[in-house]
Design an enzyme around this catalytic site. Structure first.
Site, PDB file in Angstrom:
ATOM      1  N   GLY A  95       0.805  -1.227   0.000  1.00  0.00           N
ATOM      2  CA  GLY A  95       0.000   0.000   0.000  1.00  0.00           C
ATOM      3  C   GLY A  95       0.835   1.273   0.000  1.00  0.00           C
ATOM      4  N   TYR A 144     -14.924  -4.068   8.611  1.00  0.00           N
ATOM      5  CA  TYR A 144     -13.640  -3.362   8.733  1.00  0.00           C
ATOM      6  C   TYR A 144     -13.102  -3.471  10.171  1.00  0.00           C
ATOM      7  CZ  TYR A 144     -10.158   0.360   8.661  1.00  0.00           C
ATOM      8  OH  TYR A 144      -8.986   1.065   8.783  1.00  0.00           O
ATOM      9  N   GLY A 178      -1.719   7.765   0.422  1.00  0.00           N
ATOM     10  CA  GLY A 178      -1.895   8.044   1.845  1.00  0.00           C
ATOM     11  C   GLY A 178      -0.696   7.769   2.744  1.00  0.00           C
ATOM     12  N   SER A 230      -6.156  -0.312  13.432  1.00  0.00           N
ATOM     13  CA  SER A 230      -6.975   0.885  13.644  1.00  0.00           C
ATOM     14  C   SER A 230      -7.691   0.797  14.988  1.00  0.00           C
ATOM     15  CB  SER A 230      -8.023   0.981  12.533  1.00  0.00           C
ATOM     16  OG  SER A 230      -8.994   1.946  12.860  1.00  0.00           O
TER      17      SER A 230
HETATM   18  N1  NAP Z   1      -6.967   6.970   7.038  1.00  0.00           N
HETATM   19  C1  NAP Z   1      -7.296   6.657   8.285  1.00  0.00           C
HETATM   20  O1  NAP Z   1      -7.898   7.462   9.028  1.00  0.00           O
HETATM   21  C2  NAP Z   1      -6.928   5.328   8.867  1.00  0.00           C
HETATM   22  C3  NAP Z   1      -7.239   5.075  10.225  1.00  0.00           C
HETATM   23  C4  NAP Z   1      -6.880   3.854  10.780  1.00  0.00           C
HETATM   24  C5  NAP Z   1      -6.229   2.908  10.002  1.00  0.00           C
HETATM   25  N2  NAP Z   1      -5.967   3.162   8.682  1.00  0.00           N
HETATM   26  C6  NAP Z   1      -5.282   2.106   7.912  1.00  0.00           C
HETATM   27  O2  NAP Z   1      -4.131   2.666   7.293  1.00  0.00           O
HETATM   28  C7  NAP Z   1      -3.772   1.873   6.163  1.00  0.00           C
HETATM   29  C8  NAP Z   1      -3.449   2.791   4.990  1.00  0.00           C
HETATM   30  O3  NAP Z   1      -4.641   3.474   4.621  1.00  0.00           O
HETATM   31  P1  NAP Z   1      -4.666   4.974   4.071  1.00  0.00           P
HETATM   32  O4  NAP Z   1      -5.459   5.777   5.023  1.00  0.00           O
HETATM   33  O5  NAP Z   1      -3.318   5.421   3.678  1.00  0.00           O
HETATM   34  O6  NAP Z   1      -5.628   4.737   2.792  1.00  0.00           O
HETATM   35  P2  NAP Z   1      -5.415   4.913   1.215  1.00  0.00           P
HETATM   36  O7  NAP Z   1      -4.918   6.282   0.906  1.00  0.00           O
HETATM   37  O8  NAP Z   1      -6.705   4.470   0.620  1.00  0.00           O
HETATM   38  O9  NAP Z   1      -4.252   3.841   0.869  1.00  0.00           O
HETATM   39  C9  NAP Z   1      -4.517   2.469   0.853  1.00  0.00           C
HETATM   40  C10 NAP Z   1      -3.382   1.754   0.154  1.00  0.00           C
HETATM   41  O10 NAP Z   1      -3.702   0.339   0.137  1.00  0.00           O
HETATM   42  C11 NAP Z   1      -3.600  -0.137  -1.190  1.00  0.00           C
HETATM   43  N3  NAP Z   1      -4.516  -1.249  -1.437  1.00  0.00           N
HETATM   44  C12 NAP Z   1      -5.856  -1.277  -1.190  1.00  0.00           C
HETATM   45  N4  NAP Z   1      -6.358  -2.454  -1.592  1.00  0.00           N
HETATM   46  C13 NAP Z   1      -5.324  -3.178  -2.098  1.00  0.00           C
HETATM   47  C14 NAP Z   1      -5.204  -4.456  -2.687  1.00  0.00           C
HETATM   48  N5  NAP Z   1      -6.261  -5.239  -2.885  1.00  0.00           N
HETATM   49  N6  NAP Z   1      -3.972  -4.884  -3.089  1.00  0.00           N
HETATM   50  C15 NAP Z   1      -2.892  -4.101  -2.943  1.00  0.00           C
HETATM   51  N7  NAP Z   1      -2.939  -2.861  -2.407  1.00  0.00           N
HETATM   52  C16 NAP Z   1      -4.138  -2.412  -1.997  1.00  0.00           C
HETATM   53  C17 NAP Z   1      -3.962   1.064  -2.054  1.00  0.00           C
HETATM   54  O11 NAP Z   1      -3.526   0.861  -3.384  1.00  0.00           O
HETATM   55  P3  NAP Z   1      -4.090   1.757  -4.642  1.00  0.00           P
HETATM   56  O12 NAP Z   1      -3.291   3.019  -4.615  1.00  0.00           O
HETATM   57  O13 NAP Z   1      -3.821   0.888  -5.809  1.00  0.00           O
HETATM   58  O14 NAP Z   1      -5.555   1.999  -4.379  1.00  0.00           O
HETATM   59  C18 NAP Z   1      -3.207   2.165  -1.318  1.00  0.00           C
HETATM   60  O15 NAP Z   1      -1.839   2.149  -1.657  1.00  0.00           O
HETATM   61  C19 NAP Z   1      -4.943   0.919   5.918  1.00  0.00           C
HETATM   62  O16 NAP Z   1      -4.613  -0.350   6.416  1.00  0.00           O
HETATM   63  C20 NAP Z   1      -6.083   1.528   6.743  1.00  0.00           C
HETATM   64  O17 NAP Z   1      -6.991   0.561   7.172  1.00  0.00           O
HETATM   65  C21 NAP Z   1      -6.292   4.346   8.102  1.00  0.00           C
END
Ligand code: NAP
Length: 277
Positions: free
Chosen positions: A7, A161, A11, A135
């Site tokens: 990922g 989730y 983000g 999370s």
């Molecule tokens: N944002 C928040 O407030 C928050 C809070 C708690 C936890 N988190 C956790 O933080 C982590 C990163 O999330 P983020 O907030 O940075 O979100 P994001 O901007 O949506 O980034 C998600 C990343 O995961 C990749 N991804 C999603 N599905 C995938 C798949 N099937 N195979 C390979 N890669 C995949 C995406 O790839 P693409 O670029 O190709 O879409 C992207 O690089 C996640 O585990 C999320 O649950 C986030």
């Protein structure tokens, strides 16, 4: 030192990747979107660009997870840090081609399988680490191990989730328990409520509150801090398997500490992934 991160194309992962690149000699960028990955690589200095290899992997397609691990194994005999960061929340129930509910596959099963196949490389490192991005949503989990793919009960986007984010912590604890004596360190973390692509496609009550909280969210730079801290810092072995928030260990839910739950998760994951292990 060698790093693999999932990922990294958006983000929190994109910031962690860019900021960690100078600290590592070789980095495996494990992603499903090659053009996004290439853009990210091109944003690095020419020297850092040479260290990075793109590895194709869709975490919801288990054949690609196995081939991603195989490609990494062909390129290195050692891996020091694996960051399982990719993930997301899914509005509707979707079943992958392998028969798994999408958020279970993307947030847990894909990483379980990737970690399994990379373990020999990690255990060859003098101080290996696995970092799982979980999370605070894990506190709302309500797990039914008899229906992990929502074949019987009604699908709830937020609950599915919350469950998989609980799985990230249970998996972390199991890794430290099973491989700690061999030197493996495993950590889980909450990044904060971060303004990324996460949650952008959700509607309903969760989508409403998510959009409402947008002005109060922290930046991806802030959100990546705990991941970067855990990747760069030597953590006391007594904290192996811990859950971190703001770069400090915090107590997760009581379920997240349950040995019965983590042993069951490990067993169920092995059953579901039998074909690929
Ligand atoms: N944002 C928040 O407030 C928050 C809070 C708690 C936890 N988190 C956790 O933080 C982590 C990163 O999330 P983020 O907030 O940075 O979100 P994001 O901007 O949506 O980034 C998600 C990343 O995961 C990749 N991804 C999603 N599905 C995938 C798949 N099937 N195979 C390979 N890669 C995949 C995406 O790839 P693409 O670029 O190709 O879409 C992207 O690089 C996640 O585990 C999320 O649950 C986030």
């Amino acid at each position: 030192m060698k790093l693999a991160i999932t990922g990294p194309t958006s983000g929190i992962g994109a910031v962690a990747f860019s900021q960690l690149t100078p600290y590592f000699d070789e980095i495996f960028l494990v992603a499903r979107n090659e053009s996004k990955a290439n853009k990210l690589i091109q944003s690095l200095s020419p020297n850092d660009q040479k260290k990075v290899t793109f590895i194709y992997c869709d975490l919801t397609d288990m054949d690609t997870v196995v081939s991603a691990a195989k490609s990494i194994k062909e390129k290195t005999a050692i891996l020091d840090v694996l960051i399982n960061n990719a993930g997301g929340i899914f509005q509707n129930k979707e079943i992958t081609k392998d028969g798994f509910e999408m958020s279970l596959a993307a947030n847990h099963l894909g990483h379980f399988l990737l970690t399994h196949h990379l373990l020999p490389l990690l255990l060859a490192s003098p101080s290996p680490k696995v970092i799982n991005v979980s999370s605070e949503a894990h506190r709302a989990a309500k797990v039914d191990f008899n229906d992990l793919n929502y074949e019987h009960k009604k699908f709830s986007s937020f609950l599915s989730y919350a469950n998989v984010k609980l799985f990230n912590i249970l998996f972390t604890k199991s890794l430290s328990e099973k491989f700690g004596e061999k030197g493996l360190r495993a950590f889980a973390l909450h990044p904060g409520v971060v303004k990324t692509n996460f949650g952008n496609e959700t509607s309903g009550l969760f989508g409403f509150f998510w959009k409402l909280s947008a002005p109060f969210m922290i930046t991806a730079e802030e959100g990546a801090k705990t991941t970067i801290y855990l990747a760069k810092t030597k953590i006391d072995s007594l904290k192996n398997g811990y859950y971190f928030k703001k770069s400090r260990p915090v107590k997760p839910s009581s379920e997240a500490n349950s040995k019965k739950m983590r042993d069951r998760l490990w067993k169920e994951s092995e059953i579901l992934l039998k074909k690929w292990l």
